[in-house]
Enzyme design. Structure first.
Site, mmCIF file in Angstrom:
data_model
loop_
_atom_site.group_PDB
_atom_site.id
_atom_site.type_symbol
_atom_site.label_atom_id
_atom_site.label_comp_id
_atom_site.label_asym_id
_atom_site.label_seq_id
_atom_site.Cartn_x
_atom_site.Cartn_y
_atom_site.Cartn_z
ATOM 1 N N GLY A 183 0.626 -1.370 0.605
ATOM 2 C CA GLY A 183 -0.072 -0.218 0.266
ATOM 3 C C GLY A 183 0.912 1.646 0.444
ATOM 4 O O GLY A 183 0.018 2.554 -0.278
ATOM 5 N N GLU A 222 4.230 -6.301 1.730
ATOM 6 C CA GLU A 222 3.681 -6.741 0.261
ATOM 7 C C GLU A 222 3.618 -5.620 -0.956
ATOM 8 O O GLU A 222 2.864 -4.999 -1.046
ATOM 9 C CB GLU A 222 2.923 -7.757 0.492
ATOM 10 C CG GLU A 222 2.675 -8.394 0.552
ATOM 11 C CD GLU A 222 0.881 -9.645 1.292
ATOM 12 O OE1 GLU A 222 0.285 -8.391 1.618
ATOM 13 O OE2 GLU A 222 1.007 -10.115 1.806
ATOM 14 N N PRO A 223 4.649 -4.719 -1.289
ATOM 15 C CA PRO A 223 5.021 -3.880 -1.612
ATOM 16 C C PRO A 223 4.710 -3.905 -2.996
ATOM 17 O O PRO A 223 5.542 -5.083 -4.102
ATOM 18 C CB PRO A 223 6.506 -3.188 -1.623
ATOM 19 C CG PRO A 223 7.425 -3.563 -1.318
ATOM 20 C CD PRO A 223 6.454 -4.759 -0.652
ATOM 21 N N GLY A 224 3.986 -3.538 -3.881
ATOM 22 C CA GLY A 224 3.629 -3.852 -5.322
ATOM 23 C C GLY A 224 3.458 -2.695 -5.912
ATOM 24 O O GLY A 224 4.938 -2.272 -6.578
ATOM 25 N N ARG A 225 2.544 -1.114 -6.163
ATOM 26 C CA ARG A 225 2.965 0.433 -6.867
ATOM 27 C C ARG A 225 4.518 0.570 -6.323
ATOM 28 O O ARG A 225 5.070 0.997 -7.510
ATOM 29 C CB ARG A 225 1.480 1.206 -6.097
ATOM 30 C CG ARG A 225 1.934 2.034 -7.617
ATOM 31 C CD ARG A 225 0.787 3.216 -6.192
ATOM 32 N NE ARG A 225 -0.107 2.791 -5.766
ATOM 33 C CZ ARG A 225 -1.593 2.044 -6.904
ATOM 34 N NH1 ARG A 225 -1.474 3.338 -7.337
ATOM 35 N NH2 ARG A 225 -2.602 1.845 -5.891
ATOM 36 N N ARG A 279 -6.805 3.240 -15.123
ATOM 37 C CA ARG A 279 -6.530 4.047 -14.180
ATOM 38 C C ARG A 279 -7.024 5.767 -13.845
ATOM 39 O O ARG A 279 -8.020 6.200 -13.159
ATOM 40 C CB ARG A 279 -5.058 4.583 -13.464
ATOM 41 C CG ARG A 279 -4.105 2.963 -12.967
ATOM 42 C CD ARG A 279 -3.517 3.098 -11.933
ATOM 43 N NE ARG A 279 -3.724 2.947 -10.670
ATOM 44 C CZ ARG A 279 -3.722 4.383 -10.545
ATOM 45 N NH1 ARG A 279 -3.326 5.760 -10.502
ATOM 46 N NH2 ARG A 279 -4.183 4.432 -8.841
ATOM 47 N N TYR A 328 -10.265 5.316 -11.644
ATOM 48 C CA TYR A 328 -10.226 6.189 -10.106
ATOM 49 C C TYR A 328 -10.056 7.122 -10.050
ATOM 50 O O TYR A 328 -9.190 8.118 -8.863
ATOM 51 C CB TYR A 328 -8.861 5.496 -9.458
ATOM 52 C CG TYR A 328 -8.861 4.231 -9.579
ATOM 53 C CD1 TYR A 328 -9.632 2.999 -8.908
ATOM 54 C CD2 TYR A 328 -7.161 3.314 -10.164
ATOM 55 C CE1 TYR A 328 -9.207 1.422 -8.524
ATOM 56 C CE2 TYR A 328 -7.409 2.303 -10.122
ATOM 57 C CZ TYR A 328 -8.150 1.159 -10.044
ATOM 58 O OH TYR A 328 -7.894 0.105 -10.080
ATOM 59 N N CYS A 341 -13.784 4.035 -28.524
ATOM 60 C CA CYS A 341 -14.750 4.278 -28.380
ATOM 61 C C CYS A 341 -15.572 4.997 -26.990
ATOM 62 O O CYS A 341 -16.203 4.573 -26.087
ATOM 63 C CB CYS A 341 -15.398 4.229 -28.984
ATOM 64 S SG CYS A 341 -14.852 3.344 -30.832
HETATM 65 N N1 LLP Z 1 -1.210 -7.212 -0.481
HETATM 66 C C1 LLP Z 1 -2.627 -6.475 -0.648
HETATM 67 C C2 LLP Z 1 -2.908 -8.147 0.389
HETATM 68 C C3 LLP Z 1 -3.053 -6.108 -1.569
HETATM 69 O O1 LLP Z 1 -4.942 -6.702 -1.936
HETATM 70 C C4 LLP Z 1 -2.096 -5.237 -2.281
HETATM 71 C C5 LLP Z 1 -3.556 -4.762 -3.685
HETATM 72 C C6 LLP Z 1 -1.100 -5.110 -2.131
HETATM 73 C C7 LLP Z 1 -0.688 -5.633 -1.120
HETATM 74 C C8 LLP Z 1 -0.494 -4.346 -2.726
HETATM 75 O O2 LLP Z 1 -0.163 -2.517 -2.365
HETATM 76 P P1 LLP Z 1 -0.643 -1.620 -2.975
HETATM 77 O O3 LLP Z 1 1.260 -1.607 -2.456
HETATM 78 O O4 LLP Z 1 0.236 -2.460 -5.218
HETATM 79 O O5 LLP Z 1 -0.179 -0.463 -2.891
HETATM 80 N N2 LLP Z 1 -5.313 -1.519 -8.822
HETATM 81 C C9 LLP Z 1 -5.686 -0.651 -8.062
HETATM 82 C C10 LLP Z 1 -4.263 -1.399 -7.072
HETATM 83 C C11 LLP Z 1 -5.333 -2.083 -6.161
HETATM 84 C C12 LLP Z 1 -5.061 -3.086 -5.111
HETATM 85 C C13 LLP Z 1 -4.917 -4.513 -3.907
HETATM 86 N N3 LLP Z 1 -4.896 -4.291 -3.544
HETATM 87 C C14 LLP Z 1 -4.785 0.883 -8.546
HETATM 88 O O6 LLP Z 1 -4.472 0.794 -9.852
HETATM 89 O O7 LLP Z 1 -4.425 1.871 -7.807
#
Ligand code: LLP
Length: 437
Positions: A248, A290-293, A330, A334, A361
């Site tokens: 997050g 658990e970093p993603g973004r 996005r 969002y 379209c």
């Molecule tokens: N762990 C869990 C359990 C999650 O549900 C998520 C994201 C993450 C880790 C990774 O979160 P991050 O570090 O990437 O914020 N599609 C949306 C974001 C959805 C996130 C869902 N869960 C967007 O484009 O903003």
């Protein structure tokens, strides 16, 4: 404009990333093109691993592959020492095929099915994050049938409203994810899983949401989780070996995003974690994130070619590009705000305010509203920054638009890591109508 990572402007006024002139990349690969700054990805991976392994804490960082899941990326992050968070059989399969050790994978999801659980368990997955009672039943059946013990975490919903877009919030009470901490569900799950022959319950998971700018939400969630841990210690003799606080961590899409530096605010969370362990008198568990973004988001830039232009006097000027909601949903989903530049004319004076429209379209297919650019002409290259997370991974073939190519750049070299889709790719799953003889 924020220039991130290795991005710079060269003598020809072109945007460079990883030492590569983006105009040369456009020539070589065409557009739309997603360019990833590998040095920035590595820097983030190392930073997250460092920050969870400090002050005597043993930590692990699992990259949330939903942000971008490609073979080369997973290989790169595995080399850096990251584990992986997957949420589907497909993400798990990609990680396996990339050569990731299944022990370093954890499996999330609010509706994992039997086949996915079988795939994960029969391949020796490291951790399943249990989300609900139905999953407990399924897991028990599958584990017994395979003769394995399920190494797992219990996902709890801490009830934190993390002040983000409502579609991205996951930790508040009205959530489809996890066991509620307050209404007895988490207690029921814990007492079932703890000391169960088929489950090895290693610890607790909580995730509060996404695109979060500071420590506050994590601190509140941690307080709630620790209050519960104290109860569980007393009532069940349960002490966790792992606390996973989820992902997050936000990124700066534009100047409007006021993000605290990661190391600083995550250190505060780590300090609180240690303090709370001492307070409830348990050995300090491993701390997982658990970093993603935040690993890939800022490293990604999308290059588009500008085409049509429509001026509506007194209202606005639309400048259209050859991609859009098919490679970045996005803004439409969002109302996400991005920064963009003419990457082939970075030194030109800003002359006009325009709205960047995608090619689909769909009136909602607008990528950037009211942005100041140099006078844009057909054939110019538009770069949108910070598109690395949840762009390609949420891409679609709406309007039968092929997905773009993905390129890694680092140290004056480029490498194609996902090829552009072709029209034949678009019809590869179709069968023609059966004709009666
Ligand atoms: N762990 C869990 C359990 C999650 O549900 C998520 C994201 C993450 C880790 C990774 O979160 P991050 O570090 O990437 O914020 N599609 C949306 C974001 C959805 C996130 C869902 N869960 C967007 O484009 O903003």
């Amino acid at each position: 404009m924020i220039l991130r990572g290795t991005a710079s402007i060269n003598g020809q006024g072109h945007l460079e990333i990883g030492g590569m002139d983006t105009e040369q990349l456009v020539e070589k690969y065409g557009t739309p093109l997603m360019v990833y700054d590998v040095a920035l990805i590595k820097e983030r991976a190392r930073m997250f691993l460092r920050v969870v392994n400090q002050k005597g804490v043993v930590g692990r960082a699992f990259y949330a592959t939903k942000a971008l899941n490609t073979t080369a990326l997973l290989q790169l992050l595995a080399q850096e020492g990251m584990g992986f968070d997957v949420v589907s059989g497909g993400e798990f399969y990609t990680a396996l095929k990339a050569g990731v050790n299944p022990k370093n994978i954890l499996f999330h999801g609010n509706n994992k099915n039997r086949e996915e659980l079988e795939l994960a368990l029969s391949n020796g997955i490291g951790t399943i994050v249990i989300d609900n009672f139905y999953e407990i039943e399924l897991l028990e059946q599958v584990a017994k049938q395979l003769g394995v013990v399920v190494s797992c975490l219990l996902r709890v919903t801490p009830g934190v409203d993390a002040y983000t877009h409502k579609y991205i919030i996951t930790g508040n009470e009205d959530s489809k994810f996890g066991f509620d901490l307050n209404n007895g569900q988490a207690d029921r799950a814990l007492s079932y899983l703890h000391n169960h022959e088929v489950f090895d319950l290693k610890g607790i998971h909580s995730h509060i949401g996404s695109q979060i700018f500071g420590e506050e939400g994590y601190m509140i969630a941690m307080d709630r989780v620790f209050s519960k841990l104290l109860e569980w210690k007393i009532q069940h003799g349960f002490t966790p070996r792992v606390l996973n606080i989820g992902g997050g961590f936000g990124i700066r899409y534009s100047m409007r995003d006021h993000l605290k530096p990661y190391e600083g605010f995550i250190t505060l969370v780590v300090e609180k974690f240690i303090k709370r362990c001492h307070e409830i008198d348990i050995p300090v568990p491993q701390l997982w994130i658990e970093p993603g973004r935040s690993v890939v988001g800022e490293a990604g830039t999308t290059l588009y070619t500008i085409g049509a232009r429509k001026e509506i006097p007194g209202i606005r000027t639309y400048v259209s590009v050859n991609g859009g909601m098919t490679d970045n949903i996005r803004p439409a989903l969002y109302q996400a705000v991005y920064e963009a530049v003419l990457s082939n004319r970075m030194l030109d004076e800003t002359e006009e305010e325009v709205t960047i429209a995608g090619r689909c379209c769909e009136s909602a297919d607008v990528l950037v509203e009211n942005i100041k650019l140099a006078q844009a002409k057909p054939g110019d290259t538009l770069a949108i920054f910070c598109t690395g997370a949840y762009g390609y991974s949420m891409a679609s073939n709406y309007n039968k638009v092929p997905r773009p190519a993905v390129v890694f750049v680092e140290n004056f070299k480029d490498q194609l890591v996902v090829r552009r889709e072709t029209y034949d790719d678009l019809i590869q799953y179709d069968f023609p109508l059966e004709v009666e003889e």
